[in-house]
Write a protein that holds these residues in place. Structure first.
Motif, short mmCIF file in Angstrom:
data_model
loop_
_atom_site.label_atom_id
_atom_site.label_comp_id
_atom_site.label_asym_id
_atom_site.label_seq_id
_atom_site.Cartn_x
_atom_site.Cartn_y
_atom_site.Cartn_z
N VAL A 1 -10.31 -8.36 13.26
CA VAL A 1 -10.99 -8.80 12.05
C VAL A 1 -10.12 -9.89 11.41
CG1 VAL A 1 -9.91 -7.08 10.50
CG2 VAL A 1 -12.18 -8.00 9.96
N ALA A 2 -10.78 -10.79 10.69
CA ALA A 2 -10.06 -11.84 9.96
C ALA A 2 -10.26 -11.60 8.47
CB ALA A 2 -10.59 -13.21 10.36
N PHE A 3 -9.25 -11.99 7.69
CA PHE A 3 -9.21 -11.77 6.25
C PHE A 3 -8.75 -13.06 5.60
CE2 PHE A 3 -6.50 -10.14 2.65
CZ PHE A 3 -7.54 -9.72 1.83
N GLU A 4 -9.58 -13.57 4.70
CA GLU A 4 -9.25 -14.83 4.04
C GLU A 4 -9.32 -14.65 2.53
OE1 GLU A 4 -10.64 -19.52 3.99
OE2 GLU A 4 -11.80 -18.08 5.14
N GLN A 5 -8.31 -15.16 1.85
CA GLN A 5 -8.31 -15.13 0.40
C GLN A 5 -8.76 -16.49 -0.11
OE1 GLN A 5 -4.67 -13.85 -1.47
NE2 GLN A 5 -5.48 -14.17 -3.52
N ALA A 6 -9.94 -16.52 -0.73
CA ALA A 6 -10.47 -17.77 -1.28
C ALA A 6 -9.79 -18.09 -2.61
CB ALA A 6 -11.98 -17.66 -1.48
N ASN A 7 -9.60 -17.08 -3.44
CA ASN A 7 -8.89 -17.20 -4.71
C ASN A 7 -8.48 -15.78 -5.13
OD1 ASN A 7 -11.12 -16.03 -6.31
ND2 ASN A 7 -12.17 -17.96 -5.84
N LEU B 1 -14.22 -11.26 4.56
CA LEU B 1 -14.05 -10.51 5.79
C LEU B 1 -14.80 -11.31 6.85
CD1 LEU B 1 -14.59 -6.72 6.15
CD2 LEU B 1 -15.52 -8.28 7.82
N GLU B 2 -14.11 -11.68 7.91
CA GLU B 2 -14.70 -12.55 8.92
C GLU B 2 -14.43 -12.02 10.33
OE1 GLU B 2 -12.48 -16.06 7.95
OE2 GLU B 2 -13.83 -16.60 6.31
N ARG B 3 -15.26 -12.41 11.24
CA ARG B 3 -15.11 -12.14 12.66
C ARG B 3 -14.74 -10.71 13.01
NH1 ARG B 3 -14.85 -16.47 11.28
NH2 ARG B 3 -13.36 -18.11 11.36
N LEU B 4 -15.40 -9.77 12.32
CA LEU B 4 -15.23 -8.37 12.69
C LEU B 4 -15.77 -8.20 14.10
CD1 LEU B 4 -14.55 -5.42 12.03
CD2 LEU B 4 -16.88 -5.21 11.12
N ALA B 5 -14.92 -7.77 15.01
CA ALA B 5 -15.30 -7.69 16.42
C ALA B 5 -14.71 -6.45 17.07
CB ALA B 5 -14.81 -8.94 17.15
N VAL B 6 -15.57 -5.68 17.71
CA VAL B 6 -15.13 -4.52 18.51
C VAL B 6 -15.74 -4.70 19.89
CG1 VAL B 6 -15.22 -2.02 18.77
CG2 VAL B 6 -14.95 -3.01 16.49
N LEU C 1 -11.42 -1.14 10.76
CA LEU C 1 -11.01 -2.53 10.52
C LEU C 1 -11.50 -3.02 9.16
CD1 LEU C 1 -11.54 -3.91 14.11
CD2 LEU C 1 -9.37 -3.95 12.85
N VAL C 2 -12.73 -2.69 8.79
CA VAL C 2 -13.24 -3.08 7.47
C VAL C 2 -12.40 -2.42 6.37
CG1 VAL C 2 -15.19 -2.86 5.86
CG2 VAL C 2 -15.59 -3.55 8.24
N GLU C 3 -12.12 -1.15 6.50
CA GLU C 3 -11.32 -0.45 5.50
C GLU C 3 -9.91 -1.04 5.39
OE1 GLU C 3 -11.78 3.68 6.53
OE2 GLU C 3 -13.78 3.76 5.62
N HIS C 4 -9.39 -1.53 6.51
CA HIS C 4 -8.08 -2.19 6.47
C HIS C 4 -8.14 -3.46 5.63
CE1 HIS C 4 -4.06 -3.14 7.87
NE2 HIS C 4 -4.48 -4.38 8.07
N VAL C 5 -9.18 -4.25 5.81
CA VAL C 5 -9.34 -5.48 5.02
C VAL C 5 -9.53 -5.12 3.54
CG1 VAL C 5 -10.95 -7.38 4.55
CG2 VAL C 5 -10.11 -6.99 6.87
N LEU C 6 -10.32 -4.12 3.25
CA LEU C 6 -10.52 -3.72 1.85
C LEU C 6 -9.20 -3.28 1.22
CD1 LEU C 6 -13.91 -1.78 2.16
CD2 LEU C 6 -13.55 -4.15 1.38
N ALA C 7 -8.38 -2.58 1.98
CA ALA C 7 -7.07 -2.16 1.48
C ALA C 7 -6.17 -3.37 1.22
CB ALA C 7 -6.41 -1.20 2.46
N TYR D 1 -5.41 -12.70 10.73
CA TYR D 1 -6.13 -11.89 11.73
C TYR D 1 -5.37 -10.60 11.97
CZ TYR D 1 -9.43 -15.50 13.25
OH TYR D 1 -10.45 -16.40 13.32
N TYR D 2 -6.14 -9.53 12.16
CA TYR D 2 -5.58 -8.23 12.52
C TYR D 2 -6.23 -7.81 13.83
CZ TYR D 2 -4.27 -8.16 7.61
OH TYR D 2 -3.75 -8.46 6.38
N VAL D 3 -5.44 -7.13 14.65
CA VAL D 3 -5.98 -6.58 15.89
C VAL D 3 -5.74 -5.08 15.89
CG1 VAL D 3 -3.90 -6.88 17.33
CG2 VAL D 3 -6.14 -6.93 18.39
N LEU D 4 -6.71 -4.36 16.39
CA LEU D 4 -6.62 -2.91 16.53
C LEU D 4 -6.44 -2.62 18.02
CD1 LEU D 4 -8.75 -0.22 14.85
CD2 LEU D 4 -8.60 -0.24 17.33
N ASP D 5 -5.40 -1.85 18.34
CA ASP D 5 -5.20 -1.51 19.75
C ASP D 5 -4.84 -0.05 19.89
OD1 ASP D 5 -2.28 -1.09 19.85
OD2 ASP D 5 -2.10 -3.24 19.62
N ASP D 6 -5.00 0.45 21.11
CA ASP D 6 -4.72 1.85 21.40
C ASP D 6 -3.39 2.04 22.13
OD1 ASP D 6 -5.23 0.99 23.97
OD2 ASP D 6 -6.92 2.33 24.32
#
Length: 170
Positions: free
Chosen positions: A73-79, A85-90, A103-109, A60-65
């Protein structure tokens, strides 16, 4: 806006649970999702679920100010070739400022760092046309739509393909 994205630990579970519940409440209201008809919907998120995710390797990653957590957002590696990309929440009051995209771009990176030829997938409520379009604008491609007996809605899967240093929705 100055913000940071950081990897969450056990101490962040309550913060994550609060962000997820608050962020998905409007979706639950719109689609009449309740703890009875859809207990695993993010609007009903409980700390034990987030803890279970972390125990099985979901990051899980959190974005704060600097003052408060605004999204996660949550990021899971299946293989080696597939990520989720899971539980994207703002938080509702912080939407439409580009934080979800960040947050999506962070997961893609993160996926790009692990695999050179892989896909990042997400499942959403099929009836959320505006959300599908939002993901398409980022580069996700719409895949199949499926029915699950335990869910009161259809699920559409979208994916983002990462090929070497080139990314495209496929």
């Amino acid at each position: 806006m100055n913000y940071t994205i950081r990897t969450c630990g056990w101490e962040d579970i309550d913060i994550l649970t609060g962000i997820i519940r608050a962020s998905f409440r409007d979706v639950a209201d719109r689609f009449s999702l309740t703890p009875e008809n859809c207990p695993r919907h993010p609007s009903n998120c409980i700390a034990e679920r987030v803890q279970g995710d972390m125990e099985r390797g979901v990051t899980y990653y959190v974005l704060d100010d600097g003052d408060e957590a605004l999204g996660c957002v949550a990021f899971e590696q299946a293989n080696i070739e597939e990520f989720y990309l899971e539980r994207l929440a703002v938080l509702p009051e912080r939407r439409r400022c580009g934080l979800g995209r960040v947050l999506v771009e962070h997961v893609l990176a993160q996926a790009r760092c692990v695999g050179n030829d892989c896909r990042v997938g997400i499942g959403i409520i099929a009836a959320q046309a505006e959300l599908k379009e939002w993901y398409r604008r980022i580069g996700f491609a719409e895949g199949e739509t499926k029915e699950f007996v335990h869910l009161p809605f259809l699920v559409t899967f979208l994916s983002y393909r990462i090929k070497g240093n080139i990314s495209d929705g496929v």
